[in-house]
Design an enzyme around this catalytic site. Structure first.
Site, PDB file in Angstrom:
ATOM      1  N   GLU A 105      27.994  16.092 -14.052  1.00  0.00           N
ATOM      2  CA  GLU A 105      27.560  16.776 -15.272  1.00  0.00           C
ATOM      3  C   GLU A 105      27.855  15.967 -16.522  1.00  0.00           C
ATOM      4  O   GLU A 105      27.051  15.938 -17.459  1.00  0.00           O
ATOM      5  CB  GLU A 105      28.243  18.143 -15.366  1.00  0.00           C
ATOM      6  CG  GLU A 105      27.627  19.088 -16.388  1.00  0.00           C
ATOM      7  CD  GLU A 105      28.173  18.933 -17.795  1.00  0.00           C
ATOM      8  OE1 GLU A 105      27.546  19.446 -18.737  1.00  0.00           O
ATOM      9  OE2 GLU A 105      29.238  18.294 -17.966  1.00  0.00           O
ATOM     10  N   ASP A 117      33.608  16.595 -12.206  1.00  0.00           N
ATOM     11  CA  ASP A 117      33.828  15.373 -12.969  1.00  0.00           C
ATOM     12  C   ASP A 117      34.361  15.678 -14.368  1.00  0.00           C
ATOM     13  O   ASP A 117      34.110  16.750 -14.941  1.00  0.00           O
ATOM     14  CB  ASP A 117      32.560  14.523 -13.044  1.00  0.00           C
ATOM     15  CG  ASP A 117      31.371  15.225 -13.679  1.00  0.00           C
ATOM     16  OD1 ASP A 117      31.255  16.461 -13.534  1.00  0.00           O
ATOM     17  OD2 ASP A 117      30.552  14.544 -14.324  1.00  0.00           O
TER      18      ASP A 117
END
Length: 422
Positions: free
Chosen positions: A155, A90
């Site tokens: 994250e 991400d």
């Protein structure tokens, strides 16, 4: 008897010979939008799976939440030590596209730079660990231990559906971990400050604005007074524990001599930083506000805990006579570190020096990352990855192509050193 030096030379030379493939892999990852939020990792996870399967590598998929996929793939022997390569798919949102000088999802290479959202944080590092993993597989290096590639989706929002989910469910474990998060070229991060995000909600009594301050109770002005007290967290004198004094010392040296523009920020390593991030309250200008919410990001140095900070806040805010609540959310941890002499740290640091012919040493990170979760499970961990640090989470994010290649060489060589060591 295995000659580690010959093996390291072999994998480093192979990375060099195939570096265009590595650059193409990084570019391809950037071209796949994987912004979080919303956090849909389907496309990028399937792409990585397809790439790994070209080398006859098995990949296990774990959907920890809707459209959030964790990938785990392992090579080597179940006997011996176990090293984890870790990275996240991400990226933070690109934001206002008009403020970019190039398409943030172009994956373009220009003048020696890889361009795009995630170039530094952390698709360059992600491509590096994927590529190093496949190099060891395609060269059929017979590892005396196990190397696991762990790729997570969650994250950037500090969520629970990546590393902490895998650890909690006992899907991953190991004797050491390398996270390919952005770092300085010669200074991996072996420790980090703690993090304490909280929402302060202040309650008032509504009334007609024409009667303020004689009528009602203004939640916004009470919140302003509370903010002044919260900012005093910076002034708390904290005693740094003996076991991390050397790490703080070398980290300040790094800020003073390497990242010289960071010298002014040296005090953050020993103080609680306080950022008043958002404030929301009231309904109309002529109504005394009965509610105000403030979001605060504090980073905690070694020597103080979240509980101690909370106790301080309640003491100071309690003296104000205001009606309030504190609700923790998001990133939360105490300061944590891995001994720089731990085998996984030495494997990375020594091979940075070996590959670059430059002095390398570990330093503190003044933010937080997934490393804290591995340390919670007693897995030694450090972070090392390609980056142009000033562009992380900003516009025109980029990273030098040569740094991507260098890091991949370090990853591959360090895996050999770590797994072949006693």
């Amino acid at each position: 008897m295995v000659n580690k030096q010959e093996l390291k030379d072999k994998v480093i030379n192979e990375v060099e010979a195939c570096k265009e493939e590595l650059v193409d892999l990084c570019s391809s990852l950037i071209k796949i939008p994987s912004e979080n939020p919303p956090g849909d990792s389907t496309e990028i996870s399937r792409f990585i799976e397809s790439y790994l399967k070209k080398f006859d590598t098995e990949v296990d998929f774990y959907e920890s939440a809707d459209k959030m996929y964790n990938l785990v793939s392992s090579i080597g022997s179940e006997e011996g030590k176990h090293l984890i390569y870790c990275g996240h798919t991400d990226v933070v949102p690109a934001g206002n596209l008009e403020k970019w000088d190039f398409d943030p999802f172009s994956g373009e290479v220009k003048d020696g730079w890889m361009l795009g959202r995630g170039a530094s944080d952390m698709k360059a590092g992600l491509s590096g660990i994927i590529f190093a993993f496949t190099i060891l597989k395609r060269l059929q290096i017979k590892l005396p231990g196990k190397l696991s590639l762990t790729i997570v989706p969650d994250e950037e929002t500090g969520g629970d559906f990546g590393v902490p989910w895998l650890l909690k469910n006992k899907i991953i474990h190991g004797d050491g971990c390398l996270i390919a998060e952005p770092s300085s070229p010669y200074n991996p991060t072996v420790g980090q400050k703690g993090s304490y995000w909280f929402e302060l909600e202040v309650f008032g009594q509504p009334g007609h604005g024409s009667l303020s301050p004689l009528a009602g109770k203004n939640a916004i002005t009470d919140a302003v007074v509370a903010i002044r007290e919260i900012q005093k967290l910076w002034d708390i004198q904290i005693t740094v524990p003996d076991e991390v004094k050397q790490l703080i010392h070398v980290s300040q040296k790094y800020m003073r001599e390497v990242e010289k523009d960071r010298e002014a920020f040296m005090p953050v390593l020993e103080h609680i930083t306080v950022n008043i991030g958002t404030i929301e309250g009231g309904t109309k200008s002529n109504v005394i506000p009965e509610n105000c919410k403030v979001e605060v990001d504090c980073r905690l140095p070694f020597g103080i805990t979240e509980k101690e900070v909370t106790d301080f806040l309640h003491e100071k805010l309690g003296e104000l006579g205001i009606d309030y609540k504190i609700r923790p959310f998001g990133f939360r941890s105490n300061a944590n570190f891995t001994d720089p002499d731990d085998p996984v740290c030495k494997a990375i640091i020594n091979n940075i020096s070996f590959v670059t012919d430059h002095e390398a040493y570990g330093v503190m990170q003044w933010a937080s990352s997934d490393a804290r979760h591995f340390r919670d499970y007693n897995i030694p961990v450090l972070q090392y990855g390609p980056a142009f640090l000033p562009t992380i989470h900003g516009y025109n994010e980029r990273v030098q192509v040569e740094q991507i290649i260098t890091c991949a060489k370090v990853y591959a060589a360090a895996a050999i050193d770590f797994l072949y060591s006693e």
